[in-house]
Enzyme design. Sequence first.
Site, mmCIF file in Angstrom:
data_model
loop_
_atom_site.group_PDB
_atom_site.id
_atom_site.type_symbol
_atom_site.label_atom_id
_atom_site.label_comp_id
_atom_site.label_asym_id
_atom_site.label_seq_id
_atom_site.Cartn_x
_atom_site.Cartn_y
_atom_site.Cartn_z
ATOM 1 N N PHE A 1 0.267 -2.927 -4.220
ATOM 2 C CA PHE A 1 -0.089 -2.347 -5.511
ATOM 3 C C PHE A 1 0.990 -1.337 -5.889
ATOM 4 C CE2 PHE A 1 -1.360 2.019 -4.440
ATOM 5 C CZ PHE A 1 -1.425 1.926 -3.060
ATOM 6 N N GLY A 2 0.839 -0.746 -7.057
ATOM 7 C CA GLY A 2 1.729 0.346 -7.472
ATOM 8 C C GLY A 2 3.207 -0.032 -7.403
ATOM 9 N N TYR A 3 3.983 0.811 -6.743
ATOM 10 C CA TYR A 3 5.437 0.614 -6.684
ATOM 11 C C TYR A 3 5.885 -0.357 -5.582
ATOM 12 C CZ TYR A 3 5.421 4.851 -9.589
ATOM 13 O OH TYR A 3 5.188 5.760 -10.597
ATOM 14 N N ASP A 4 4.944 -0.983 -4.890
ATOM 15 C CA ASP A 4 5.293 -1.859 -3.756
ATOM 16 C C ASP A 4 6.369 -2.907 -4.062
ATOM 17 O OD1 ASP A 4 3.741 -0.604 -1.889
ATOM 18 O OD2 ASP A 4 2.077 -2.022 -1.993
ATOM 19 N N ASP B 1 -3.670 12.570 -0.966
ATOM 20 C CA ASP B 1 -2.830 12.382 -2.148
ATOM 21 C C ASP B 1 -1.561 11.684 -1.690
ATOM 22 O OD1 ASP B 1 -2.375 12.517 -4.893
ATOM 23 O OD2 ASP B 1 -1.161 14.317 -4.702
ATOM 24 N N HIS C 1 3.303 5.014 4.978
ATOM 25 C CA HIS C 1 2.964 6.431 4.876
ATOM 26 C C HIS C 1 1.477 6.656 5.108
ATOM 27 C CE1 HIS C 1 2.412 4.287 1.204
ATOM 28 N NE2 HIS C 1 1.944 5.305 0.512
HETATM 29 P P1 IMP Z 1 -3.119 8.953 -5.772
HETATM 30 O O1 IMP Z 1 -4.193 7.935 -5.921
HETATM 31 O O2 IMP Z 1 -3.271 10.184 -6.560
HETATM 32 O O3 IMP Z 1 -2.804 9.215 -4.325
HETATM 33 O O4 IMP Z 1 -1.811 8.312 -6.452
HETATM 34 C C1 IMP Z 1 -1.038 7.460 -5.748
HETATM 35 C C2 IMP Z 1 -0.044 6.756 -6.658
HETATM 36 O O5 IMP Z 1 1.184 6.702 -5.941
HETATM 37 C C3 IMP Z 1 -0.477 5.318 -6.888
HETATM 38 O O6 IMP Z 1 -1.099 5.178 -8.104
HETATM 39 C C4 IMP Z 1 0.844 4.574 -6.821
HETATM 40 O O7 IMP Z 1 1.449 4.627 -8.087
HETATM 41 C C5 IMP Z 1 1.667 5.392 -5.861
HETATM 42 N N1 IMP Z 1 1.481 4.905 -4.473
HETATM 43 C C6 IMP Z 1 0.911 5.566 -3.434
HETATM 44 N N2 IMP Z 1 0.894 4.825 -2.326
HETATM 45 C C7 IMP Z 1 1.457 3.648 -2.656
HETATM 46 C C8 IMP Z 1 1.709 2.443 -1.934
HETATM 47 O O8 IMP Z 1 1.395 2.274 -0.733
HETATM 48 N N3 IMP Z 1 2.301 1.474 -2.626
HETATM 49 C C9 IMP Z 1 2.659 1.584 -3.926
HETATM 50 N N4 IMP Z 1 2.435 2.662 -4.655
HETATM 51 C C10 IMP Z 1 1.830 3.701 -4.021
#
Ligand code: IMP
Length: 209
Positions: A158-161, A70, A186
């Site tokens: 992706f995401g907040y990158d 997670d 991380h």
């Molecule tokens: P998970 O799939 O439940 O671990 O949710 C992770 C969420 O955290 C993703 O959907 C992103 O919004 C954010 N996240 C986790 N790792 C990253 C990263 O390396 N870059 C950008 N966003 C991240």
Amino acid sequence: MKLILASHNPKKIAELRSLLAECLPEAEVLPPDAVGLTGEVEETGATFEENALLKARAVSQGRYIGVGDDSGLTVDALNGEPGVWSARFAARSGLAGEHDDAANNRLLLERLREVPDGARGAAFVCCIACVLPDGRSFTVRGEVRGSILRAYRGAGGFGYDPLFLYAPLGRSFAELTPAEKNAVSHRGVALRGFAARLARELAGGAPGD
Ligand code: IMP
């Protein structure tokens, strides 16, 4: 020795397979459906560790090495939010559907609009949990510190990158190559720690060392 990763994402399976190929060649990394497990685990934990353990336990079944992860973003000025809610940050406020990166980033910018440059610290966190067939478990945590930008930078990742500035390189995570990001992220830190810890556990090392 079958290791089941609690993910249906082929990229995540391939990543762990190649990481373990060297240090633990006897581990066969498989997705849950390879052993007939098709359900999704609800992420009901209050911490990254709890969620990762829920996933790892669900695929271990007392038979396999179960692995779950997670991850998310914790922002100092928001008391650690969005945290375990990172994927559903905007959805939780009723601003978007289940997992909407663009809406999440807009909400993050909005919530930090009044926060001065010196107080925009944040960390990406990744927790990997492992449950062994005999029920023993351990978790490994990887973290990387950065700060939240006021505007998007970069098109990778992706995401907040695009909003996460990594000061040692002076670039956002979306401006790094995948190899550069993997070396400091991380997830990279947690995965490498996990591989080393699992090798120790299987060689007979005591849990907690
Ligand atoms: P998970 O799939 O439940 O671990 O949710 C992770 C969420 O955290 C993703 O959907 C992103 O919004 C954010 N996240 C986790 N790792 C990253 C990263 O390396 N870059 C950008 N966003 C991240």
